[in-house]
Enzyme design. Structure first.
Site, PDB file in Angstrom:
ATOM      1  N   LYS A 274       0.838  -1.192   0.000  1.00 47.15           N
ATOM      2  CA  LYS A 274       0.000   0.000   0.000  1.00 47.15           C
ATOM      3  C   LYS A 274       0.873   1.242   0.000  1.00 47.15           C
ATOM      4  O   LYS A 274       2.009   1.197   0.470  1.00 47.15           O
ATOM      5  CB  LYS A 274      -0.859   0.018   1.276  1.00 47.15           C
ATOM      6  CG  LYS A 274      -2.019  -0.945   1.274  1.00 47.15           C
ATOM      7  CD  LYS A 274      -2.847  -0.790   2.544  1.00 47.15           C
ATOM      8  CE  LYS A 274      -3.995  -1.786   2.590  1.00 47.15           C
ATOM      9  NZ  LYS A 274      -5.014  -1.574   1.540  1.00 47.15           N
ATOM     10  N   ARG A 348     -10.209 -11.508   2.088  1.00 48.02           N
ATOM     11  CA  ARG A 348     -11.042 -12.572   1.505  1.00 48.02           C
ATOM     12  C   ARG A 348     -10.314 -13.911   1.540  1.00 48.02           C
ATOM     13  O   ARG A 348     -10.953 -14.955   1.557  1.00 48.02           O
ATOM     14  CB  ARG A 348     -11.473 -12.167   0.091  1.00 48.02           C
ATOM     15  CG  ARG A 348     -10.347 -12.029  -0.881  1.00 48.02           C
ATOM     16  CD  ARG A 348     -10.724 -11.243  -2.129  1.00 48.02           C
ATOM     17  NE  ARG A 348     -10.734  -9.786  -1.894  1.00 48.02           N
ATOM     18  CZ  ARG A 348     -11.058  -8.880  -2.811  1.00 48.02           C
ATOM     19  NH1 ARG A 348     -11.419  -9.264  -4.024  1.00 48.02           N
ATOM     20  NH2 ARG A 348     -11.037  -7.592  -2.516  1.00 48.02           N
TER      21      ARG A 348
HETATM   22  N1  BES Z   1      -8.188  -3.737   4.410  1.00 56.37           N
HETATM   23  C1  BES Z   1      -8.327  -3.355   3.057  1.00 56.37           C
HETATM   24  C2  BES Z   1      -9.638  -2.639   2.781  1.00 56.37           C
HETATM   25  C3  BES Z   1      -9.730  -1.222   3.277  1.00 56.37           C
HETATM   26  C4  BES Z   1      -9.148  -0.186   2.582  1.00 56.37           C
HETATM   27  C5  BES Z   1     -10.463  -0.955   4.404  1.00 56.37           C
HETATM   28  C6  BES Z   1      -9.286   1.108   3.038  1.00 56.37           C
HETATM   29  C7  BES Z   1     -10.600   0.321   4.841  1.00 56.37           C
HETATM   30  C8  BES Z   1     -10.024   1.367   4.171  1.00 56.37           C
HETATM   31  C9  BES Z   1      -8.288  -4.588   2.156  1.00 56.37           C
HETATM   32  O1  BES Z   1      -7.469  -5.605   2.606  1.00 56.37           O
HETATM   33  C10 BES Z   1      -7.744  -4.131   0.856  1.00 56.37           C
HETATM   34  O2  BES Z   1      -6.617  -3.743   0.813  1.00 56.37           O
HETATM   35  N2  BES Z   1      -8.570  -4.174  -0.191  1.00 56.37           N
HETATM   36  C11 BES Z   1      -8.184  -3.723  -1.458  1.00 56.37           C
HETATM   37  C12 BES Z   1      -8.720  -4.697  -2.471  1.00 56.37           C
HETATM   38  C13 BES Z   1      -8.168  -4.506  -3.847  1.00 56.37           C
HETATM   39  C14 BES Z   1      -6.710  -4.886  -3.869  1.00 56.37           C
HETATM   40  C15 BES Z   1      -8.961  -5.363  -4.809  1.00 56.37           C
HETATM   41  C16 BES Z   1      -8.783  -2.342  -1.664  1.00 56.37           C
HETATM   42  O3  BES Z   1      -9.888  -2.090  -1.227  1.00 56.37           O
HETATM   43  O4  BES Z   1      -8.098  -1.501  -2.252  1.00 56.37           O
HETATM   44 MN    MN Z   2      -5.478  -5.390   1.940  1.00 56.07          MN
END
Ligand code: BES
Ligand code: MN
Ligand code: ZN
Length: 491
Positions: A274, A348
């Site tokens: 990230k 997931r």
């Molecule tokens: N934990 C995150 C989701 C999230 C992001 C929650 C921002 C709260 C605030 C999750 O693990 C994630 O990173 N999801 C990705 C999925 C994508 C790679 C398909 C996302 O939402 O960007």
């Molecule tokens: Mn994630």
């Protein structure tokens, strides 16, 4: 803090402090009663504007002659016709702030003044207590200067209604459960590790005879075949844990309701790292797990006749030399293979194996709770929890529980149209959509649905509701919704 209810008339009580409520368009019951022994002075103050009726304005009146309270705190409630749930919450927030600031130890509350449109006195009682308790929570665990300890020892609810005990208990235990979830969410990831979450579950086992907990280590998860879970956990020096808590409140052999929480104690994204800005907020990525622990605590305290199993898939998502790489294919506990196209779609993955794991409990219903996608925040903002289900009745039951608990959800689709968006040439499933970011919360839910084919299942995407920002911290949602759902299902 002791919570009592009393139907003694307000004019007949000798005590320190009482909270009464003032509408702009009518006199509340307590105001009328106080007027009878005080020569209408209080109404006079309100009519002349000396005491504000604006929502959440607090006016203390000291030493009013003719009543037994040293101080009356009058809180404005605005127009009675629009005194709805959210207005009540503002009023209660103002009340908790006043109690803290003034260091009150013993208060009365003129409960019958709080007539929320469409809600009865039981609902108001429960909600006021829940919100008082959550209103007193303030994070200080990792600060060297601690907050002042709460002085409040006794709250007496004045109401003509007698049977308020159940509402009092519900409000107290749900408020407590919410605060537990908030504290776990707020703790930094160097304290709140998968091991720490496991310790919380074991502590519940010790505290409550109805709860028995176990924590399964990585070696066992690996041996069991949890390839999806391990693909996330492997890159971290913090060992992942599958945490299981059984609450047995019904010995008649009824099937358990299972709640499964995403417990990513920190989400760096893994090799699909990230961006740095705001990454600290990924300590909240165990909000689903926190809500499971909070709900299990509330249930253990309330002891409804029902069987509940709380499961937490706890892991830390880190980049490392042995971490999963985009394009790696792993085999899940179900036997389905998954191409991990993005290691940041890790929630997931841990949930997929946890869902397969809970098949062994022959569950009545399964609900997973996860801070799963940024996309759900784009779709719904921070107000409702997204509610998906493979069963319309279950989806409706959860939405209804959310309205009852005023911890609301909103229905989302799980149409088979979305299924092909997680196809890949290299495995049975891809862990992200092959059509880009559109409908990201839905494709994530669709992925989970492939591991929930054997039971009645719902998925709550709480990425928008588990916390809003760092300043406000963890919300403790959806402990209210989940606890209400389970209470609705108890005998
Ligand atoms: N934990 C995150 C989701 C999230 C992001 C929650 C921002 C709260 C605030 C999750 O693990 C994630 O990173 N999801 C990705 C999925 C994508 C790679 C398909 C996302 O939402 O960007
Ligand atoms: Mn994630
Ligand atoms: Zn995550």
């Amino acid at each position: 803090m002791k919570l009592l209810s009393s139907n003694t008339a307000i004019q007949d009580i000798q005590s320190a402090a009482c909270f009464v409520f003032a509408y702009s368009d009518k006199a509340a019951t307590s105001i009328t009663n106080i007027d009878t022994t005080t020569d209408r002075q209080l109404s006079g103050y309100i009519d002349s504007g000396v005491v504000s009726t604006k929502v959440a304005d607090v006016t203390p009146i000291v030493g009013l002659k003719g009543i037994g309270f040293s101080t009356l705190y009058v809180i404005g409630c605005g127009d009675s016709a629009v005194f709805k749930e959210n207005v009540l919450l503002k009023v209660v927030t103002a009340m908790s702030a006043t109690i803290k600031r003034a260091g009150l130890g013993d208060i009365h509350i003129a409960l019958d003044d709080l007539q929320v449109v469409g809600r009865n006195v039981h609902w108001v009682t429960q909600k006021v207590i829940e919100r008082l308790i959550t209103g007193f929570y303030q994070y200080d665990t990792t600060k060297s200067t601690k907050n002042k300890e709460l002085s409040l020892e006794l709250v007496t609810f004045l109401s003509a209604e007698s049977g308020l005990q159940l509402a009092i208990d519900n409000g107290r235990c749900i408020g407590h459960g919410i605060n537990i979830a908030r504290e776990l969410g707020n703790l930094p990831a160097n304290i709140c590790t998968p091991t720490y979450l496991g310790e919380q579950a074991l502590a519940l086992d010790v505290a409550f005879p109805e709860i028995s907990s176990s924590v399964i280590d990585e070696s066992e998860l690996e041996a069991m075949g949890m390839g999806c879970f391990m693909s996330v956990s492997r890159g971290s020096v913090q060992p992942g844990k599958l945490i299981v808590m059984h609450y047995q409140g019904d010995n008649s052999g009824s099937k358990p309701h299972v709640i499964v929480g995403k417990g990513i104690t920190f989400d760096t994204g893994g090799i699909s790292l990230k961006p740095g800005a705001g990454m600290d907020e990924m300590k909240y990525d165990m909000g689903g797990a926190a809500s499971v622990l909070g709900t299990m605590t509330a249930i253990a305290e309330l002891k409804p006749t029902i069987n509940v199993i709380g499961v937490i898939a706890a892991a830390e998502n880190m980049p490392a030399g042995n971490a999963t790489k985009p394009g790696d294919v792993v085999t899940s506990l179900s036997g389905k293979t998954v191409e991990i196209c993005n290691t940041d779609a890790e929630g997931r993955l841990v949930l997929a194996d946890a869902l397969t794991y809970v098949e062994r409990f022959d569950p009545e219903t399964v609900i997973d709770i996860a801070t799963l996608t940024g996309a759900v925040v784009v779709a719904l903002g921070h107000h409702p929890t997204a509610v998906y289900a493979n069963d319309d009745a279950l989806q409706q039951a959860i939405l209804s529980a959310g309205i009852a608990a005023w911890d609301r959800g909103w229905p989302m689709p799980l149409w088979d149209d979305y299924r092909e968006e997680i196809d890949t040439p290299y495995a049975d499933l891809a862990n992200i959509s092959n059509v880009g970011r559109s409908g990201g919360s839905i494709t994530a839910a669709m992925f989970l649905a492939q591991f929930a084919e054997k039971f009645t299942w719902a998925h709550l995407d709480i990425a928008g509701t588990a916390w809003r920002n760092k300043k406000e911290g963890a919300s403790g949602r959806p402990v209210g919704m989940l606890t209400q759902y389970l209470l609705d299902r108890s005998l």
